[in-house]
Scaffold this active site. Sequence first.
Site, PDB file in Angstrom:
ATOM      1  N   ARG A  13       0.844  -1.188   0.000  1.00 30.30           N
ATOM      2  CA  ARG A  13       0.000   0.000   0.000  1.00 30.30           C
ATOM      3  C   ARG A  13       0.884   1.244   0.000  1.00 30.30           C
ATOM      4  O   ARG A  13       1.957   1.236   0.625  1.00 30.30           O
ATOM      5  CB  ARG A  13      -0.895   0.035   1.246  1.00 30.30           C
ATOM      6  CG  ARG A  13      -2.036  -0.966   1.208  1.00 30.30           C
ATOM      7  CD  ARG A  13      -3.098  -0.593   0.173  1.00 30.30           C
ATOM      8  NE  ARG A  13      -4.186  -1.545   0.142  1.00 30.30           N
ATOM      9  CZ  ARG A  13      -4.346  -2.520  -0.758  1.00 30.30           C
ATOM     10  NH1 ARG A  13      -3.458  -2.668  -1.725  1.00 30.30           N
ATOM     11  NH2 ARG A  13      -5.389  -3.320  -0.703  1.00 30.30           N
ATOM     12  N   HIS A  63      -0.788   0.353  -9.876  1.00 33.68           N
ATOM     13  CA  HIS A  63      -1.467  -0.612  -8.994  1.00 33.68           C
ATOM     14  C   HIS A  63      -1.994  -1.825  -9.780  1.00 33.68           C
ATOM     15  O   HIS A  63      -3.192  -2.106  -9.792  1.00 33.68           O
ATOM     16  CB  HIS A  63      -2.611   0.085  -8.231  1.00 33.68           C
ATOM     17  CG  HIS A  63      -3.034  -0.641  -6.988  1.00 33.68           C
ATOM     18  ND1 HIS A  63      -3.422  -0.012  -5.842  1.00 33.68           N
ATOM     19  CD2 HIS A  63      -3.139  -1.977  -6.730  1.00 33.68           C
ATOM     20  CE1 HIS A  63      -3.759  -0.903  -4.917  1.00 33.68           C
ATOM     21  NE2 HIS A  63      -3.590  -2.108  -5.443  1.00 33.68           N
TER      22      HIS A  63
HETATM   23  C1  OXD Z   1      -5.613  -6.032  -3.344  1.00 32.84           C
HETATM   24  C2  OXD Z   1      -5.004  -5.082  -4.275  1.00 32.84           C
HETATM   25  O1  OXD Z   1      -5.695  -5.765  -2.137  1.00 32.84           O
HETATM   26  O2  OXD Z   1      -5.087  -5.296  -5.493  1.00 32.84           O
HETATM   27  O3  OXD Z   1      -6.057  -7.096  -3.801  1.00 32.84           O
HETATM   28  O4  OXD Z   1      -4.426  -4.074  -3.846  1.00 32.84           O
END
Ligand code: OXD
Length: 309
Positions: free
Chosen positions: A224, A272
């Site tokens: 994250r 992402h």
């Molecule tokens: C997840 C993401 O948590 O793609 O699956 O970030």
Amino acid sequence: MAFLIIAPDTKVTSWVKHLSLLDPGIDVRIWPDTGDADEIEFALSWHHPSGEFNKYKNLKCIASLGAGVDHILTDPNLPAGVPITRVVEHSMAQSMSEYVVLGVLNHCRQFDAYRTDQSKKKWQPRIPQLAADMRIGIMGLGQLGTDVANKLSTLGFPVSGWSQTFKNIEGVDCLAGADALDDFLSQASILICMLPLTPKTRGILNHDTFDKLPTGAYVINVARGQHLIEKDLLAALDSGRLSGACLDVFAVEPLPQTHPFWHHPKIIVTPHISSITFAKAVAPQIIENYKCAQTGKPLLNVVDPKKGY
Ligand code: OXD
């Protein structure tokens, strides 16, 4: 019983298709067209508006559409006692491992430098970093971290893993807990963050952490954006403390146009995409949980909100 998909910024057509193929009678509603809120008993969620779940008084399960649940748990107004589940699925681990292995090999074999050389028609062999000399440090040994550890180990990299609680993975030097962190960091030529985002791990990629890595270490963050203190990364790259970073996640997504990461010569930015949730692959476990919620059977992949994963 109705099934709500609440994922405001996500295309959900493929989810509706695969859920309906598995359960032709399913009554799927797509937020904000919820119909009668009292009929909603199951919610598949990705970045819901805060407080929204309290509107569904018969909700039996909140299912994350991905592996992470921080987007649910950071809502201070969650309905009490409604279980939260996450996705645990082989194709997500495969997709994550492909990304991380690519990031590691790209760094070791200096492909970015060759692309630059090519643009200048420059023929310049470079000495590659030997896998055996590059210890990988993986923070977070859940399903995804374990898969990455096994694949990099198979490629000949020495691999260490660090987690909250002790894990035992063959061929991987596993360390656990705050007391082992410095030792773990001191050996990691490539640090890979795969931790869940919790109050304990928020901001863990910071100046102190970078300072404990070997000089010239490389950082990959696929967890994250909030794990990373961005200004500390920029300072560590600019001082030469770190040699580069490959980032798939950011505190603000999409990464703002004016953000310095876009142009930094030592940073690779991707949007992402390291681990993709394929509706076709994941829909079966969502439907299984939907059925468990209907019949009162135990749900799969329930998270512990206190731990945050
Ligand atoms: C997840 C993401 O948590 O793609 O699956 O970030």
